[in-house]
Design a protein around this motif. Structure first.
Motif, PDB file in Angstrom:
ATOM      1  N   THR A 112       0.831  -1.202   0.000  1.00 35.29           N
ATOM      2  CA  THR A 112       0.000   0.000   0.000  1.00 35.29           C
ATOM      3  C   THR A 112       0.871   1.260   0.000  1.00 35.29           C
ATOM      4  O   THR A 112       0.958   1.980   0.989  1.00 35.29           O
ATOM      5  CB  THR A 112      -0.956  -0.010   1.215  1.00 35.29           C
ATOM      6  OG1 THR A 112      -0.301  -0.673   2.319  1.00 35.29           O
ATOM      7  CG2 THR A 112      -2.223  -0.749   0.890  1.00 35.29           C
ATOM      8  N   GLU A 139      -0.707   2.276  -5.978  1.00 34.14           N
ATOM      9  CA  GLU A 139      -2.135   1.940  -6.020  1.00 34.14           C
ATOM     10  C   GLU A 139      -2.844   2.850  -7.018  1.00 34.14           C
ATOM     11  O   GLU A 139      -2.428   3.982  -7.216  1.00 34.14           O
ATOM     12  CB  GLU A 139      -2.764   2.151  -4.637  1.00 34.14           C
ATOM     13  CG  GLU A 139      -2.212   1.221  -3.582  1.00 34.14           C
ATOM     14  CD  GLU A 139      -2.672   1.636  -2.195  1.00 34.14           C
ATOM     15  OE1 GLU A 139      -3.734   1.151  -1.763  1.00 34.14           O
ATOM     16  OE2 GLU A 139      -1.987   2.444  -1.545  1.00 34.14           O
ATOM     17  N   TRP A 142      -8.125   5.946  -7.149  1.00 34.52           N
ATOM     18  CA  TRP A 142      -9.573   5.743  -7.282  1.00 34.52           C
ATOM     19  C   TRP A 142     -10.349   7.056  -7.246  1.00 34.52           C
ATOM     20  O   TRP A 142     -11.371   7.208  -7.917  1.00 34.52           O
ATOM     21  CB  TRP A 142     -10.120   4.853  -6.159  1.00 34.52           C
ATOM     22  CG  TRP A 142      -9.485   3.523  -5.983  1.00 34.52           C
ATOM     23  CD1 TRP A 142      -8.930   3.041  -4.834  1.00 34.52           C
ATOM     24  CD2 TRP A 142      -9.370   2.450  -6.935  1.00 34.52           C
ATOM     25  NE1 TRP A 142      -8.472   1.757  -5.017  1.00 34.52           N
ATOM     26  CE2 TRP A 142      -8.729   1.377  -6.294  1.00 34.52           C
ATOM     27  CE3 TRP A 142      -9.742   2.310  -8.284  1.00 34.52           C
ATOM     28  CZ2 TRP A 142      -8.442   0.170  -6.939  1.00 34.52           C
ATOM     29  CZ3 TRP A 142      -9.462   1.106  -8.922  1.00 34.52           C
ATOM     30  CH2 TRP A 142      -8.819   0.062  -8.257  1.00 34.52           C
ATOM     31  N   LEU A 172      -6.649  -3.029  -3.883  1.00 29.80           N
ATOM     32  CA  LEU A 172      -7.385  -3.458  -2.691  1.00 29.80           C
ATOM     33  C   LEU A 172      -8.775  -3.941  -3.094  1.00 29.80           C
ATOM     34  O   LEU A 172      -9.250  -3.648  -4.194  1.00 29.80           O
ATOM     35  CB  LEU A 172      -7.516  -2.301  -1.703  1.00 29.80           C
ATOM     36  CG  LEU A 172      -6.248  -1.822  -0.973  1.00 29.80           C
ATOM     37  CD1 LEU A 172      -6.483  -0.450  -0.355  1.00 29.80           C
ATOM     38  CD2 LEU A 172      -5.825  -2.806   0.108  1.00 29.80           C
ATOM     39  N   LYS A 173      -9.459  -4.605  -2.171  1.00 28.91           N
ATOM     40  CA  LYS A 173     -10.821  -5.068  -2.476  1.00 28.91           C
ATOM     41  C   LYS A 173     -11.787  -3.902  -2.647  1.00 28.91           C
ATOM     42  O   LYS A 173     -12.973  -4.116  -2.932  1.00 28.91           O
ATOM     43  CB  LYS A 173     -11.306  -6.027  -1.396  1.00 28.91           C
ATOM     44  CG  LYS A 173     -11.501  -5.376  -0.047  1.00 28.91           C
ATOM     45  CD  LYS A 173     -11.904  -6.382   1.015  1.00 28.91           C
ATOM     46  CE  LYS A 173     -11.829  -5.724   2.389  1.00 28.91           C
ATOM     47  NZ  LYS A 173     -11.908  -6.656   3.491  1.00 28.91           N
ATOM     48  N   THR A 174     -11.250  -2.688  -2.480  1.00 30.24           N
ATOM     49  CA  THR A 174     -12.006  -1.474  -2.814  1.00 30.24           C
ATOM     50  C   THR A 174     -12.683  -1.656  -4.169  1.00 30.24           C
ATOM     51  O   THR A 174     -13.855  -1.309  -4.341  1.00 30.24           O
ATOM     52  CB  THR A 174     -11.012  -0.281  -2.913  1.00 30.24           C
ATOM     53  OG1 THR A 174     -10.295  -0.209  -1.691  1.00 30.24           O
ATOM     54  CG2 THR A 174     -11.716   1.024  -3.204  1.00 30.24           C
ATOM     55  N   TYR A 178     -16.227  -1.432  -2.772  1.00 27.49           N
ATOM     56  CA  TYR A 178     -16.412  -0.088  -2.201  1.00 27.49           C
ATOM     57  C   TYR A 178     -16.502   1.020  -3.249  1.00 27.49           C
ATOM     58  O   TYR A 178     -17.294   1.945  -3.120  1.00 27.49           O
ATOM     59  CB  TYR A 178     -15.275   0.260  -1.228  1.00 27.49           C
ATOM     60  CG  TYR A 178     -15.220  -0.614  -0.009  1.00 27.49           C
ATOM     61  CD1 TYR A 178     -16.120  -0.414   1.053  1.00 27.49           C
ATOM     62  CD2 TYR A 178     -14.291  -1.636   0.103  1.00 27.49           C
ATOM     63  CE1 TYR A 178     -16.079  -1.217   2.177  1.00 27.49           C
ATOM     64  CE2 TYR A 178     -14.246  -2.449   1.230  1.00 27.49           C
ATOM     65  CZ  TYR A 178     -15.133  -2.234   2.260  1.00 27.49           C
ATOM     66  OH  TYR A 178     -15.093  -3.036   3.359  1.00 27.49           O
ATOM     67  N   LEU A 179     -15.631   0.944  -4.271  1.00 30.20           N
ATOM     68  CA  LEU A 179     -15.554   2.034  -5.241  1.00 30.20           C
ATOM     69  C   LEU A 179     -16.850   2.130  -6.055  1.00 30.20           C
ATOM     70  O   LEU A 179     -17.302   1.138  -6.628  1.00 30.20           O
ATOM     71  CB  LEU A 179     -14.364   1.818  -6.185  1.00 30.20           C
ATOM     72  CG  LEU A 179     -14.174   2.893  -7.254  1.00 30.20           C
ATOM     73  CD1 LEU A 179     -13.784   4.229  -6.631  1.00 30.20           C
ATOM     74  CD2 LEU A 179     -13.118   2.455  -8.275  1.00 30.20           C
ATOM     75  N   THR A 184     -17.850   7.458  -3.760  1.00 31.67           N
ATOM     76  CA  THR A 184     -18.502   6.825  -2.610  1.00 31.67           C
ATOM     77  C   THR A 184     -20.012   6.646  -2.804  1.00 31.67           C
ATOM     78  O   THR A 184     -20.664   6.008  -1.987  1.00 31.67           O
ATOM     79  CB  THR A 184     -18.280   7.656  -1.321  1.00 31.67           C
ATOM     80  OG1 THR A 184     -18.707   8.996  -1.575  1.00 31.67           O
ATOM     81  CG2 THR A 184     -16.814   7.671  -0.918  1.00 31.67           C
TER      82      THR A 184
END
Ligand SMILES: [Zn+2]
Length: 398
Positions: A112, A139, A142, A172-174, A178-179, A184
């Protein structure tokens, strides 16, 4: 019911011994404690810490048999502070190097590493002073997904990151969980969304492996109820549940990642956390189908170690594509299975190198990911060398 069973046992025990046997039985049983007939409150699950009574070998493995590369750690985090993105370093290099030297960790990969100016800061903190000990990944940015030219921007970011020192990309599992379209809010962005195609291609061209985490343990997609094998973990972290709402299923996430690997055969993907560690037959199918796929074992010895025979065969068959990794996080008290330190490494080494039975997969009084213990898989030296070092070294171009 209990009484009737006792009577029955008495009959069996005294059969053929007559009056003497019967007296013996009564004497023995008069001494044993009687079941408590008063209504004690039941022991709360959280207070239950059963200790194993097995008398089995306990091997202490203070150092890995061969020097290793820990392919998966979080030594820093990109974060948002007000309107500004910042990077948090969770330790100093000196703190980390001390444990690395003691435990035979040659190189730590800090996945990260952030993006843009955050990445530069991470490289300055970790990689520049110790280029032979720390490797930093970048990364995706996003927060820029709403930009009109995001595809191109993101691919260029990867090139810039490589110049700044990044050796790979961490997802990431974002992505997938999540993304959303407006970062958001809005619809969830799919793992195989075309907007990332340029980035995946750039990664292949630049020889930067993609460390990708999609989905999570299968139990996180089920209701947090009495049948859930990770009930305690999910109760402690309710936000880890992806049950219901608009979340995709584990299978959909896995398949979306597969489509990405298929579309970008020149890019190497490391499916983190053994891709789908509860289902090694499925992971094997994926590895057979996608030659550009690798896996790491970070934070999943709890899964691999409770299916030691299946895991052993898996390591045999895919010995060239499995990477040693721990998910180590300095001071990560919330997730005992990841707390960076001597104990964490010793558990991993014990799992990989010994045939010890039924031991804890995390340094914690209660197994934090589920109430079970694990078994070592006693890998031979030739496989250990590959998993500890050679496979990662090849991917990282060392
Ligand atoms: Zn991780």
């Amino acid at each position: 019911m209990a009484l009737r069973r006792r009577e029955l046992l008495k009959t069996i025990a005294t059969a053929g011994f007559g009056a003497v046997g019967s007296q013996l039985f009564d004497r023995v049983h008069a001494q044993s404690p009687q079941p408590n007939t008063k209504q004690d409150p039941p022991l709360a699950l959280k207070d239950y810490e059963p200790k194993s009574m097995l008398h089995v070998p306990e091997t202490h493995v203070p150092r890995s048999r061969f020097p290793n590369i820990d392919f998966h750690s979080h030594l820093s985090w990109a974060d948002r502070k007000g309107q500004r993105d910042i990077v948090n370093h969770l330790a100093t290099p000196a703190e980390i190097l001390k444990v690395m030297d003691a435990k035979n960790v040659r190189i730590m990969v800090n996945l990260t590493g952030g993006y843009g100016p955050l990445l530069e800061e991470t490289v300055r903190h970790w990689q520049q002073p110790h280029p032979d000990r720390f490797i930093v990944f970048t990364e995706p940015w996003w927060g820029k997904i709403t930009m009109p030219n995001y595809s191109r921007f993101q691919a260029e970011q990867i090139e810039t990151a490589k110049k700044a020192g990044a050796r790979g990309i961490k997802v990431l599992k974002t992505l997938g969980l999540y993304l959303r379209e407006n970062v958001t809010t809005g619809q969830l962005v799919k793992v195989d969304d075309k907007r990332f195609d340029e980035m995946w291609e750039a990664a292949g061209t630049l020889n930067m492996p993609v460390a990708i985490h999609v989905s999570d343990p299968e139990a996180f997609f089920l209701p947090t109820d009495r049948f859930n094998e990770r009930y305690e973990e999910l109760s402690a972290h309710p936000d880890w549940s992806f049950h219901g709402k608009d979340y995709p299923s584990n299978a959909e996430l896995q398949e979306a990642r597969n489509r990405v690997m298929q579309r970008h055969p020149r890019t190497k993907f490391v499916a983190l956390h053994t891709a789908n560690s509860e289902n090694l037959p499925y992971v094997s199918e994926c590895l057979d189908r996608y030659p550009n796929m690798y896996v790491d074992i970070a934070a999943r010895i709890g899964e691999l170690g409770r299916q030691p025979r299946m895991a052993r065969k898996f390591f045999d068959k895919y010995q060239d594509r499995i990477l040693f990794a721990t998910d180590a996080t300095p001071h990560g008290v919330e997730t005992p299975q990841q707390i960076f330190g001597n104990e964490l490494y010793e558990i991993y080494y014990r799992f990989l190198e010994t045939e010890d039975e039924y031991f804890d997969y995390a340094p914690a009084p209660i197994p934090p990911q589920g109430r079970w213990r694990i078994y070592g898989i006693g890998l031979p030296e030739q496989i250990l060398k590959k998993v500890y070092y050679e496979n990662a070294a090849r991917l990282l171009g060392l």
